[in-house]
Design a protein around this motif. Structure first.
Motif, mmCIF file in Angstrom:
data_model
loop_
_atom_site.group_PDB
_atom_site.id
_atom_site.type_symbol
_atom_site.label_atom_id
_atom_site.label_comp_id
_atom_site.label_asym_id
_atom_site.label_seq_id
_atom_site.Cartn_x
_atom_site.Cartn_y
_atom_site.Cartn_z
ATOM 1 N N LEU A 106 0.659 -1.120 0.072
ATOM 2 C CA LEU A 106 0.072 0.071 0.019
ATOM 3 C C LEU A 106 0.837 1.201 0.175
ATOM 4 C CD1 LEU A 106 -3.094 -0.631 2.352
ATOM 5 C CD2 LEU A 106 -2.891 -0.689 0.007
ATOM 6 N N LEU A 107 1.880 1.376 0.857
ATOM 7 C CA LEU A 107 2.635 2.463 1.090
ATOM 8 C C LEU A 107 3.486 2.656 -0.283
ATOM 9 C CD1 LEU A 107 4.811 2.527 4.374
ATOM 10 C CD2 LEU A 107 2.984 4.161 3.490
ATOM 11 N N ALA A 129 2.575 2.203 -3.376
ATOM 12 C CA ALA A 129 2.079 2.415 -4.300
ATOM 13 C C ALA A 129 1.408 3.893 -4.382
ATOM 14 C CB ALA A 129 0.289 1.645 -4.418
ATOM 15 N N LEU A 130 1.794 4.399 -3.042
ATOM 16 C CA LEU A 130 1.469 5.939 -2.979
ATOM 17 C C LEU A 130 2.479 6.737 -3.914
ATOM 18 C CD1 LEU A 130 1.132 6.636 0.551
ATOM 19 C CD2 LEU A 130 -0.705 6.399 -0.975
ATOM 20 N N PRO A 131 1.850 7.853 -4.717
ATOM 21 C CA PRO A 131 2.833 8.478 -5.528
ATOM 22 C C PRO A 131 3.573 9.448 -4.673
ATOM 23 C CG PRO A 131 0.621 9.205 -5.739
ATOM 24 C CD PRO A 131 0.335 7.965 -4.712
ATOM 25 N N ARG A 144 -6.530 -3.708 -3.623
ATOM 26 C CA ARG A 144 -5.133 -3.279 -3.239
ATOM 27 C C ARG A 144 -5.580 -1.705 -3.522
ATOM 28 N NH1 ARG A 144 -1.528 -6.810 -4.508
ATOM 29 N NH2 ARG A 144 -0.876 -5.930 -6.329
ATOM 30 N N THR A 162 -5.468 1.470 -1.227
ATOM 31 C CA THR A 162 -4.308 2.488 -1.596
ATOM 32 C C THR A 162 -5.099 3.961 -1.749
ATOM 33 O OG1 THR A 162 -3.175 0.994 -2.893
ATOM 34 C CG2 THR A 162 -2.524 2.980 -2.852
ATOM 35 N N LEU A 210 -6.076 5.399 1.670
ATOM 36 C CA LEU A 210 -4.866 5.709 2.453
ATOM 37 C C LEU A 210 -4.487 7.047 1.995
ATOM 38 C CD1 LEU A 210 -2.740 5.184 4.333
ATOM 39 C CD2 LEU A 210 -1.523 4.296 2.532
ATOM 40 N N LEU A 211 -4.387 7.186 0.559
ATOM 41 C CA LEU A 211 -4.049 8.386 -0.247
ATOM 42 C C LEU A 211 -4.931 9.597 0.341
ATOM 43 C CD1 LEU A 211 -2.204 9.553 -2.400
ATOM 44 C CD2 LEU A 211 -4.306 9.100 -3.964
ATOM 45 N N SER A 259 3.128 12.485 -11.663
ATOM 46 C CA SER A 259 3.965 13.078 -10.374
ATOM 47 C C SER A 259 4.545 14.330 -10.662
ATOM 48 C CB SER A 259 4.460 11.777 -9.461
ATOM 49 O OG SER A 259 3.616 10.889 -9.275
ATOM 50 N N VAL A 314 -2.859 7.927 -10.563
ATOM 51 C CA VAL A 314 -1.618 6.866 -10.585
ATOM 52 C C VAL A 314 -2.019 5.529 -10.061
ATOM 53 C CG1 VAL A 314 0.585 6.573 -9.153
ATOM 54 C CG2 VAL A 314 0.080 8.955 -10.321
ATOM 55 N N VAL A 315 -2.974 5.745 -8.963
ATOM 56 C CA VAL A 315 -3.383 4.209 -8.409
ATOM 57 C C VAL A 315 -4.073 3.583 -9.396
ATOM 58 C CG1 VAL A 315 -4.870 3.350 -6.598
ATOM 59 C CG2 VAL A 315 -3.283 5.107 -6.083
#
Lengths: 258, 313
Positions: free
Chosen positions: A104-105, A107-109, B16, B20, B23-24, B256, B297-298
């Protein structure tokens, strides 16, 4: 390249960047000449748009970036080694949970996270946090795979059979085996930290003028690049030398590790 | 992942990606919320007294608990309510949507350069003789290590400053779409494409080299199959899945890095909006632009993973 030569080059470049400010001929923040003087005379690299000595600013402008990259790289490596060892050595559910969290970490941009964090905390802290969030998962994956491979290997089983404690096995058997791998990996984490630090500084969320900083110099001196190209070329060359020197040290180390 | 049944692996990819994304959103929202000196103060330029600041905070909901504001913001976002800019009072959607198109054009132009370059570099380095391949890989790794700021500066210094072939800034008059002035896209697109192409090429070169060393490839060569057919029938199928993932990562890097490149060139895209909003502490704009860029991105990575699953041999 001879194994080890890359590592030496990397260390030399880092030390030069850290100590350059000590030999700067002028005060890097002081106006000492006419703006955009071409290289020559008292100013071997000319002056910038305010008439400050480019050579002095280049010599002094790397320390903060290198320290930030070292901090980010070291923190990412340390966190990655701890988590990777835990996942690879313990295995089972712990391994699966940690691996999922790291995925997960990872995958963060990174850059976007660093930028968004740069409002909440000083730019340097944002760089370190993002370098750890983005770098630690990569280190952890490498260490985890190696640790789980070594766990079942003959020499580790032999050490256990001799009745050695887990700590002793980790320190005496695993650490030497993982060392070169982790060293090469740490160099790559340093490069990641350096790239983040450069971007954040160039966008204005790092050191503020008149502090000398290679990334900031690139932006400050770009408008006058036609008058004194050295104002851009010198900090660019310094950054290339630093990044490539360290990256190459990772390559040659990896060659040794096989 | 290849050992799991395709359906289960596909569900895992989606789960996933969803996790993500959540979380983002937490990271983005939490970051803009803990910043020192809130938007009420920023908006009034430090001239308002405490009572006026308090009224403004209440009116904009700045006093509610953190999680409550995150929840209502996330719910509103899903309903299509993106809030209003704290600095300009304009709806965030009005600020973001035109920028989205501009950034899509720029990253699209960058990928037009980067994708063929990644594949060409990967094949060039991956199929070279061992000695040359090592040198090529080392050069690509070194190029990928160069900070993007340097790439931008050197491109501007050489192509705009010394040679004067291209404009050093990409400022467009309001209402003029970037495709009407393609020359302003060249330098920023190159600045986005070159570092990620070097990185992707170095990564994929190893995959190509491994695929070329496989027994059935050597076998086909010994049988006298022409090289182009060996590559098409025996190497490419094995490189396809990793290539999709690498290219998705290259695209993610371009999205990014747009923040840096757009800001330096003055190109009015999403990244430049994000940087300006971060500097101005405009929380709603930072949150939406940061999240939008991150989601692209994800989602891109998830799509690439699904495609890679489908084409994996």
């Amino acid at each position: 390249m001879r194994p080890g030569a890359g590592a030496v080059a990397g260390v030399v470049v880092v030390v030069a960047a850290l100590s350059g400010g000590l030999v700067a001929p002028h005060d890097p923040a002081a106006v000492v000449g006419t703006p955009f003087s071409v290289p020559g005379g008292a100013f071997p690299l000319g002056t910038d748009g305010l008439g400050r000595d480019v050579l002095s600013r280049v010599l002094a402008g790397g320390a903060r970036l290198v320290l930030l990259a070292l901090a980010g790289g070291a923190a990412a490596t340390a966190a990655g080694v701890v988590v990777g060892l835990l996942a690879g050595w313990v295995g089972g559910v712990t391994d699966r949970l940690l691996t999922a969290a790291l995925d997960l970490l990872a995958a963060l941009p990174l850059l976007l996270v660093a930028l968004v964090l740069a409002v909440a905390v000083p730019g340097g802290a944002a760089v370190v946090v993002a370098a750890v969030a983005g770098g630690a998962p990569l280190t952890a994956r490498v260490v985890r795979d190696a640790a789980s491979r070594f766990r079942g290997s003959g020499w580790v089983e032999a050490a256990r059979g001799r009745g050695e404690s887990t700590g002793a096995v980790l320190v005496r058997e695993l650490a030497p085996a993982l060392g070169p791998l982790v060293a090469a990996d740490a160099a790559l984490r340093f490069v990641l930290g350096l790239q983040l630090a450069c971007t954040v500084a160039l966008l204005g969320f790092g050191p503020q003028p008149p502090s000398p900083d290679w990334a900031l110099m690139l932006r400050e001196n770009l408008p006058g690049a036609a008058l004194n190209p050295a104002g851009v070329a010198a900090p660019a060359a310094a950054l290339v030398l630093l990044a490539c020197g360290v990256a190459w040290s990772a390559l040659s180390r990896r060659g040794v590790a096989g | 992942m290849t050992s799991a049944p395709p359906l289960r692996a596909g569900v895992a990819v989606l789960a996933r990606a969803g996790a993500t994304a959540v979380l983002l959103s937490v990271v983005v929202f939490a970051a803009v919320e803990v910043l020192p000196g809130d938007a009420a103060a920023a908006r009034t330029g430090g001239r308002a007294d405490a009572a006026r600041l308090a009224r403004l905070r209440e009116a904009t909901g700045l006093d509610d608990p953190l999680w409550q504001r995150w929840l209502s913001w996330a719910a509103g976002l899903l309903r299509g309510d993106w809030g209003t800019s704290l600095l300009t009072d304009r709806p965030v959607a009005d600020l973001v949507l035109p920028r989205l198109a501009a950034t899509a054009v720029l990253t699209g132009a960058a990928l037009l350069v980067a994708v063929p370059l990644v594949l060409a570099l990967a094949w060039l380095v991956g199929t070279a003789r061992p000695g040359r391949s090592r040198v090529g890989g080392a050069v690509l790794t070194a190029l990928a290590a160069v900070p993007q700021a340097v790439v931008v500066a050197v491109l501007v210094l050489v192509l705009a400053g010394l040679l004067r072939w291209l404009p050093a800034v990409s400022l467009l008059p309001p209402g003029v779409p970037p495709l009407r002035r393609p020359e302003v896209l060249v330098l920023p697109a190159l600045a986005l494409a070159l570092p990620s192409a070097a990185w992707g090429g170095a990564l994929l070169a190893g995959v190509v080299a491994d695929a070329c060393a496989a027994p059935h490839v050597r076998d086909a060569r010994v049988r006298g199959m022409p090289p182009w057919r060996v590559h098409r029938d025996h190497v490419a199928p094995f490189v396809l899945a990793p290539a999709v993932r690498v290219l998705a990562a290259v695209a993610a890097g371009a999205v990014s890095s747009a923040a840096l490149v757009e800001t330096v060139f003055g190109y009015r895209g999403l990244g430049e909006l994000l940087v300006g909003a971060v500097a101005g502490r405009d929380a709603p704009v930072v949150a939406v632009t940061g999240l939008l860029g991150g989601l692209v991105v994800v989602v891109g990575a998830a799509v690439a993973d699904l495609v890679a699953l489908a084409v994996t041999r």
